[in-house]
Design an enzyme around this catalytic site. Structure first.
Site, mmCIF file in Angstrom:
data_model
loop_
_atom_site.group_PDB
_atom_site.id
_atom_site.type_symbol
_atom_site.label_atom_id
_atom_site.label_comp_id
_atom_site.label_asym_id
_atom_site.label_seq_id
_atom_site.Cartn_x
_atom_site.Cartn_y
_atom_site.Cartn_z
ATOM 1 N N LYS A 273 0.847 -1.206 0.000
ATOM 2 C CA LYS A 273 0.000 0.000 0.000
ATOM 3 C C LYS A 273 0.880 1.254 0.000
ATOM 4 O O LYS A 273 0.697 2.153 -0.799
ATOM 5 C CB LYS A 273 -0.913 -0.027 1.221
ATOM 6 C CG LYS A 273 -1.838 1.158 1.319
ATOM 7 C CD LYS A 273 -2.790 1.027 2.496
ATOM 8 C CE LYS A 273 -3.506 2.357 2.732
ATOM 9 N NZ LYS A 273 -4.400 2.328 3.865
ATOM 10 N N LYS B 87 9.385 -0.980 14.197
ATOM 11 C CA LYS B 87 9.950 -0.649 12.873
ATOM 12 C C LYS B 87 11.078 0.369 13.031
ATOM 13 O O LYS B 87 12.137 0.240 12.426
ATOM 14 C CB LYS B 87 8.874 -0.027 11.974
ATOM 15 C CG LYS B 87 7.877 -1.002 11.399
ATOM 16 C CD LYS B 87 6.986 -0.238 10.404
ATOM 17 C CE LYS B 87 5.728 -1.015 10.079
ATOM 18 N NZ LYS B 87 4.782 -0.243 9.287
ATOM 19 N N GLY C 187 -4.901 -1.799 4.971
ATOM 20 C CA GLY C 187 -4.126 -2.933 4.454
ATOM 21 C C GLY C 187 -4.805 -4.278 4.731
ATOM 22 O O GLY C 187 -4.925 -5.127 3.849
ATOM 23 N N ARG C 188 -5.275 -4.458 5.961
ATOM 24 C CA ARG C 188 -5.866 -5.760 6.328
ATOM 25 C C ARG C 188 -7.274 -5.927 5.787
ATOM 26 O O ARG C 188 -7.907 -6.949 6.007
ATOM 27 C CB ARG C 188 -5.818 -5.942 7.845
ATOM 28 C CG ARG C 188 -6.426 -4.808 8.649
ATOM 29 C CD ARG C 188 -6.076 -4.916 10.128
ATOM 30 N NE ARG C 188 -6.542 -3.784 10.917
ATOM 31 C CZ ARG C 188 -5.889 -2.638 11.088
ATOM 32 N NH1 ARG C 188 -4.724 -2.474 10.498
ATOM 33 N NH2 ARG C 188 -6.368 -1.673 11.842
ATOM 34 N N GLU D 130 10.506 -4.835 4.429
ATOM 35 C CA GLU D 130 10.568 -6.236 4.008
ATOM 36 C C GLU D 130 10.238 -6.382 2.529
ATOM 37 O O GLU D 130 10.914 -7.086 1.772
ATOM 38 C CB GLU D 130 9.565 -7.085 4.818
ATOM 39 C CG GLU D 130 9.898 -7.243 6.287
ATOM 40 C CD GLU D 130 9.312 -6.134 7.159
ATOM 41 O OE1 GLU D 130 9.068 -5.017 6.638
ATOM 42 O OE2 GLU D 130 9.098 -6.387 8.352
ATOM 43 N N HIS E 251 -5.744 -33.399 17.378
ATOM 44 C CA HIS E 251 -4.674 -34.273 17.869
ATOM 45 C C HIS E 251 -3.522 -33.463 18.432
ATOM 46 O O HIS E 251 -2.412 -33.967 18.572
ATOM 47 C CB HIS E 251 -4.206 -35.186 16.729
ATOM 48 C CG HIS E 251 -5.293 -36.109 16.292
ATOM 49 N ND1 HIS E 251 -5.506 -37.346 16.871
ATOM 50 C CD2 HIS E 251 -6.277 -35.946 15.380
ATOM 51 C CE1 HIS E 251 -6.555 -37.916 16.303
ATOM 52 N NE2 HIS E 251 -7.044 -37.080 15.397
ATOM 53 N N GLU F 116 -4.734 -6.735 14.704
ATOM 54 C CA GLU F 116 -4.221 -5.414 14.350
ATOM 55 C C GLU F 116 -5.354 -4.390 14.484
ATOM 56 O O GLU F 116 -5.118 -3.220 14.781
ATOM 57 C CB GLU F 116 -3.655 -5.413 12.920
ATOM 58 C CG GLU F 116 -2.691 -4.262 12.666
ATOM 59 C CD GLU F 116 -1.915 -4.382 11.360
ATOM 60 O OE1 GLU F 116 -0.670 -4.369 11.387
ATOM 61 O OE2 GLU F 116 -2.557 -4.481 10.295
HETATM 62 O O1 F6P Z 1 3.301 -3.018 9.742
HETATM 63 C C1 F6P Z 1 1.943 -3.175 9.636
HETATM 64 C C2 F6P Z 1 1.447 -2.811 8.285
HETATM 65 O O2 F6P Z 1 1.411 -1.436 8.145
HETATM 66 C C3 F6P Z 1 0.088 -3.430 8.020
HETATM 67 O O3 F6P Z 1 -0.943 -2.700 8.536
HETATM 68 C C4 F6P Z 1 0.104 -3.557 6.545
HETATM 69 O O4 F6P Z 1 -0.885 -4.453 6.111
HETATM 70 C C5 F6P Z 1 1.508 -4.045 6.320
HETATM 71 O O5 F6P Z 1 2.269 -3.339 7.258
HETATM 72 C C6 F6P Z 1 2.061 -3.850 4.946
HETATM 73 O O6 F6P Z 1 2.049 -2.504 4.555
HETATM 74 P P1 F6P Z 1 2.217 -2.104 3.040
HETATM 75 O O7 F6P Z 1 1.091 -2.688 2.273
HETATM 76 O O8 F6P Z 1 2.198 -0.607 3.034
HETATM 77 O O9 F6P Z 1 3.540 -2.636 2.570
#
Ligand code: F6P
Length: 545
Positions: free
Chosen positions: A203, A506, A269-270, A209, A386, A355
């Site tokens: 987003k 972060k 995002g979620r 990452e 199990h 979240e």
């Molecule tokens: O670190 C949490 C977060 O901001 C989430 O809310 C989001 O879904 C995820 O990181 C990834 O963010 P982006 O889509 O901006 O890479």
């Protein structure tokens, strides 16, 4: 603070009801099992095995009233800026609104924009799936690697797994999220770069990452396909597309804006798996099935907006979750899909629920003096049986369960589906009714074993039953949980749409990464534990290098 008298009334009501066993509640009302249910968008919810009676439901609905739930639902659907700490509208419901519906943000209709992106996605998906879109060396795309994390990963992975039955089997799909290089290396190990398409999902397009993995992907591609001119941009143009709200960063990364699919800041995002973030889902199942997925979401949205709260599935599920968390003291919820295709559904729900509702202050910023979001977790049935079900049956923690099952199998294999569903029904029955000491004693056995073999029961659960796991049903199921999470947040008076709690880690990671990368002997100014760990890591890391 929870000022409402309705809250106190519920507390008073909970005391005596806690002492009533589900066996008693069922005995007192023979129709309970067929009465305490609600149905919408192809989902049947049996909540008769919750530790509630009619009075509990009446009081929970009164609490919802006092919290202004109906008005808060209307505000979300109107596009009000209900995400107050980020000053944003919350309009994931617009992502699945049919063409022609009118939903405005700042006076501008957004549904037309949503459909314009959906049409571009569909045209692209058709070209890739038919082999018309080729890689740099002219070969059709056989592998799709989606790179993203959190909401830009969990929804796509979950949906791909859930709908694999409907997917184009000639293509393979892979998901890379972790900054651990092993994730990328293992996902791409057997892939031919000439036939591989990367979807970079972010987003913000600033997530450490995702950008790190995206750079690894670009290097992997360019290494194999050769530097084709000045900067390899032709390779990137054929093998990389982006999904983001941040066109400037996408272009800076080297992906042509033509190859970007957008969405908007009013999509959390979620809550984004049905936006362009779902491009991998559309590539896997095709545009028609993707539209069926959206139709399922929309059907549940309309039910949530229009159904009276006492027949409203998300409202009831949300209120029951509040009941379990705040009045019965349950700190977790186990999500137990009896459908192997839903194996990533609990992980998806973890982000959605935790979240959203893992918050310690109200919307106004005052500390809460009641529990908010419980821990969500789970595994597909029957595997969990199990493993951790022992604790759910006989442990000292109260673990409310959501059982999810389907009446028709997607892969009929003798009577295996009947066995699977028999296990679901058996587990919810055993949890609710248990096995008394007398019943155990009646089965001649050493008296010393009686307490060990007794099942107290009275363990609450929901059962969600649908006809078949289809794209439509999955959409309805996800929307049900989205809205149930919203209902819980309204009762707790928290902002369910921000996530400030992820920021501190972060920032510290950025600082620590710079210290680890530094050439000399950086002066570490953390606490003594963190200093020692970083120094030790640097020493051992260097000795290996
Ligand atoms: O670190 C949490 C977060 O901001 C989430 O809310 C989001 O879904 C995820 O990181 C990834 O963010 P982006 O889509 O901006 O890479």
């Amino acid at each position: 603070m929870m000022p409402q008298p309705q809250w106190r009334t519920l507390q008073q009501h909970a005391g005596p009801l806690q002492r009533r066993h589900l066996r008693e509640l069922f005995a007192a009302d023979p129709a309970r099992g067929s009465r305490l249910q609600a149905e919408a968008a192809g989902l049947y919810l049996d909540f008769s095995k919750q530790r509630v009676n009619d009075e509990t439901l009446r009081l929970l609905l009164a609490l919802a009233d006092a919290r202004g739930l109906a008005e808060r639902i209307a505000a979300m659907f109107r596009g009000d800026r209900i995400n107050t700490t980020e000053d944003r509208a919350v309009l994931h419901i617009a992502l699945r609104a049919p063409a022609g519906m009118h939903i405005a943000v700042d006076g501008k209709d957004v549904v037309a924009d949503v459909h314009a992106v959906l049409d571009r996605m569909a045209a692209f998906a058709d070209r890739v799936r038919s082999g018309k879109w080729t890689g740099y060396s002219g070969q059709p795309i056989c592998n799709v690697v989606s790179i993203g994390i959190g909401g830009s990963d969990l929804g796509p992975v979950m949906a791909y797994e859930a709908l694999q039955h409907y997917s184009q089997r000639e293509m393979t799909f892979h998901f890379v999220s972790n900054v651990d290089g092993s994730d990328f290396v293992e996902a791409t190990r057997n892939l031919d770069p000439a036939e591989t398409l990367f979807i970079i999902c972010s987003k913000t397009f600033t997530t450490q990452e995702t950008l790190t993995n995206a750079r690894a992907a670009r290097a992997w591609c360019l290494r194999a396909l050769g530097d084709t001119g000045t900067d390899g941009s032709e390779v990137v143009a054929r093998h990389f597309v982006a999904v983001s709200t941040n066109a400037a960063e996408v272009v800076k990364f080297g992906i042509d804006a033509e190859n970007m699919f957008g969405f908007w800041d009013w999509v959390g995002g979620r809550y984004s798996m049905d936006s362009a973030i779902g491009l991998s889902t559309m590539l896997a199942i095709g545009p028609e099935h993707f539209r069926a997925l959206l139709a399922g979401f929309h059907a549940m949205d309309m039910h949530f907006r229009n159904a009276p709260l006492d027949r409203n599935l998300p409202a009831l599920m949300g209120l029951l979750a509040v009941w379990n968390a705040n009045f019965l003291g349950a700190a977790t919820v186990a999500v137990l899909p009896y459908a192997h295709y839903l194996k990533r559904f609990p992980a998806y729900l973890q982000q959605l629920a935790m979240e959203s509702n893992g918050k310690h202050v109200t919307r106004e910023g005052s500390p809460v003096d009641y529990a908010t979001g419980p821990v969500y977790w789970g595994e597909p049935g029957t595997n969990g049986q199990h493993s951790f079900y022992q604790l759910i049956h006989q442990g000292t923690q109260l673990v409310p369960c959501d059982f999810i099952g389907f009446c028709q199998p997607l892969n009929p294999l003798d009577d295996q589906h009947d066995l699977l569903m028999a296990n679901l029904f058996a587990q919810s029955e055993a949890l609710a009714f248990g096995k008394s000491a007398d019943a155990v004693k009646a089965e001649v056995m050493p008296a010393a074993l009686v307490p060990h073999r007794t099942f107290e029961g009275n363990r609450p659960s929901n059962t969600l039953l649908a006809e078949r796991l289809t794209p439509y049903t999955l959409g309805a199921l996800v929307a049900l949980y989205e809205h149930s999470v919203f209902v819980q947040g309204v009762i707790w008076d928290i902002d369910s749409f921000d996530q400030w709690g992820v920021e501190l880690g972060k920032a510290l990671a950025r600082r620590t990464a710079a210290e680890i990368a530094s050439e000399g002997d950086p002066e570490l100014a953390h606490d003594s534990s963190t200093n020692t760990l970083i120094a030790r890591y640097r020493r051992l890391r260097q000795s290996i290098a």
